[in-house]
Design a protein around this motif. Structure first.
Motif, PDB file in Angstrom:
ATOM      1  N   ASP A 164      45.713 -36.445  37.643  1.00 53.98           N
ATOM      2  CA  ASP A 164      44.281 -37.546  37.420  1.00 53.98           C
ATOM      3  C   ASP A 164      43.290 -36.864  37.296  1.00 53.98           C
ATOM      4  O   ASP A 164      42.248 -37.109  36.500  1.00 53.98           O
ATOM      5  N   TYR A 165      42.932 -35.675  38.150  1.00 53.93           N
ATOM      6  CA  TYR A 165      41.646 -34.790  37.861  1.00 53.93           C
ATOM      7  C   TYR A 165      41.377 -34.404  36.455  1.00 53.93           C
ATOM      8  O   TYR A 165      40.596 -34.299  35.765  1.00 53.93           O
ATOM      9  N   ASN A 205      42.838 -35.407  33.715  1.00 59.45           N
ATOM     10  CA  ASN A 205      42.366 -36.539  32.627  1.00 59.45           C
ATOM     11  C   ASN A 205      40.981 -36.657  32.509  1.00 59.45           C
ATOM     12  O   ASN A 205      40.497 -37.316  31.758  1.00 59.45           O
ATOM     13  N   ASN A 206      40.496 -36.888  34.000  1.00 58.78           N
ATOM     14  CA  ASN A 206      38.992 -37.272  34.081  1.00 58.78           C
ATOM     15  C   ASN A 206      38.368 -36.299  33.321  1.00 58.78           C
ATOM     16  O   ASN A 206      37.372 -36.465  32.698  1.00 58.78           O
ATOM     17  N   ARG A 221      35.877 -36.936  29.810  1.00 60.47           N
ATOM     18  CA  ARG A 221      34.490 -36.639  29.767  1.00 60.47           C
ATOM     19  C   ARG A 221      34.079 -35.676  28.799  1.00 60.47           C
ATOM     20  O   ARG A 221      32.932 -35.826  28.366  1.00 60.47           O
TER      21      ARG A 221
END
Length: 64
Positions: free
Chosen positions: A38-39, A41-42, A46
């Motif tokens: 998840d990290y 991907n975030n 960005r």
């Protein structure tokens, strides 16, 4: 850190976090992978356009 040393490091890390006022959290293997994915991907979302900066926008803008 090798997995075999995690049990030895756990009390040290927990005590350090408590002294410094840092939240300490333990999760299972699959949950930890989900957090990391998840990290990543975030962070990746960005940075979709690596050329997204004011200088490059000026250079790409058509002139008069």
């Amino acid at each position: 850190m090798p997995r075999c040393n995690l049990k030895k490091a756990q009390p040290l890390v927990r005590a350090h976090c408590e002294r410094e006022g840092i939240d300490y959290m333990e999760v299972g293997l699959f949950n930890s992978y989900a957090i990391v994915v998840d990290y990543l991907n975030n962070v990746g979302l960005r940075a979709r356009d690596p050329f997204d900066c004011p200088l490059s926008a000026q250079l790409r803008a058509p002139g008069p």
